[in-house]
Design a protein around this motif. Structure first.
Motif, mmCIF file in Angstrom:
data_model
loop_
_atom_site.group_PDB
_atom_site.id
_atom_site.type_symbol
_atom_site.label_atom_id
_atom_site.label_comp_id
_atom_site.label_asym_id
_atom_site.label_seq_id
_atom_site.Cartn_x
_atom_site.Cartn_y
_atom_site.Cartn_z
ATOM 1 N N GLU A 15 0.835 -1.204 0.000
ATOM 2 C CA GLU A 15 0.000 0.000 0.000
ATOM 3 C C GLU A 15 0.868 1.252 0.000
ATOM 4 O OE1 GLU A 15 -3.059 0.223 2.949
ATOM 5 O OE2 GLU A 15 -3.823 -1.757 2.463
ATOM 6 N N ALA A 16 1.960 1.217 0.742
ATOM 7 C CA ALA A 16 2.883 2.352 0.760
ATOM 8 C C ALA A 16 3.466 2.568 -0.637
ATOM 9 C CB ALA A 16 3.991 2.114 1.788
ATOM 10 N N ALA A 17 3.832 1.478 -1.313
ATOM 11 C CA ALA A 17 4.388 1.571 -2.661
ATOM 12 C C ALA A 17 3.380 2.180 -3.632
ATOM 13 C CB ALA A 17 4.828 0.196 -3.146
ATOM 14 N N GLN A 18 2.099 1.816 -3.508
ATOM 15 C CA GLN A 18 1.071 2.389 -4.374
ATOM 16 C C GLN A 18 1.028 3.905 -4.213
ATOM 17 O OE1 GLN A 18 -2.512 0.303 -3.310
ATOM 18 N NE2 GLN A 18 -2.160 -1.301 -4.824
ATOM 19 N N HIS A 19 1.136 4.378 -2.983
ATOM 20 C CA HIS A 19 1.139 5.813 -2.716
ATOM 21 C C HIS A 19 2.342 6.482 -3.385
ATOM 22 C CE1 HIS A 19 1.002 9.653 -0.557
ATOM 23 N NE2 HIS A 19 2.282 9.473 -0.354
ATOM 24 N N VAL A 20 3.510 5.858 -3.233
ATOM 25 C CA VAL A 20 4.735 6.429 -3.808
ATOM 26 C C VAL A 20 4.633 6.492 -5.334
ATOM 27 C CG1 VAL A 20 7.222 6.173 -4.057
ATOM 28 C CG2 VAL A 20 6.146 5.669 -1.864
ATOM 29 N N PHE A 21 4.180 5.409 -5.969
ATOM 30 C CA PHE A 21 4.063 5.403 -7.427
ATOM 31 C C PHE A 21 3.020 6.414 -7.909
ATOM 32 C CE2 PHE A 21 6.148 1.145 -7.183
ATOM 33 C CZ PHE A 21 7.241 1.464 -7.965
#
Length: 58
Positions: A15-21
Motif C-alpha cells: 500500500e505504501a508503494a502504491q502511494h509512492v508510485f
C-alpha cells in the motif's frame, strides 16, 4: 535528477508503494523507490513507512 522523500501511513509495504508510485506519476517522475518501516517495531496492522526515490523527469 531529483531525490524525493516522504512518509506514508499504510497497512502494508505494498500500500505504501502504491502511494509512492501515485506521487511519482502525479509529478511526472520515474524512479525506483526504497521503502522501509519508520517505526522501530512496526505494528502489523498499520504503521508509518518512509521512502526515498532517486528520480528522472519524463
Amino acid at each position: 535528477m531529483k531525490y524525493i522523500t516522504g512518509r506514508v501511513f499504510a497497512k502494508t509495504i505494498q500500500e505504501a508503494a502504491q502511494h509512492v508510485f501515485h506521487r511519482l506519476e502525479k509529478e511526472g517522475l520515474i524512479g525506483e523507490p526504497r521503502i522501509w518501516p519508520a517505526n522501530v517495531q512496526p505494528n502489523p496492522s498499520l504503521c508509518w513507512w518512509e521512502y526515498g526515490v532517486l528520480c528522472h523527469g519524463t
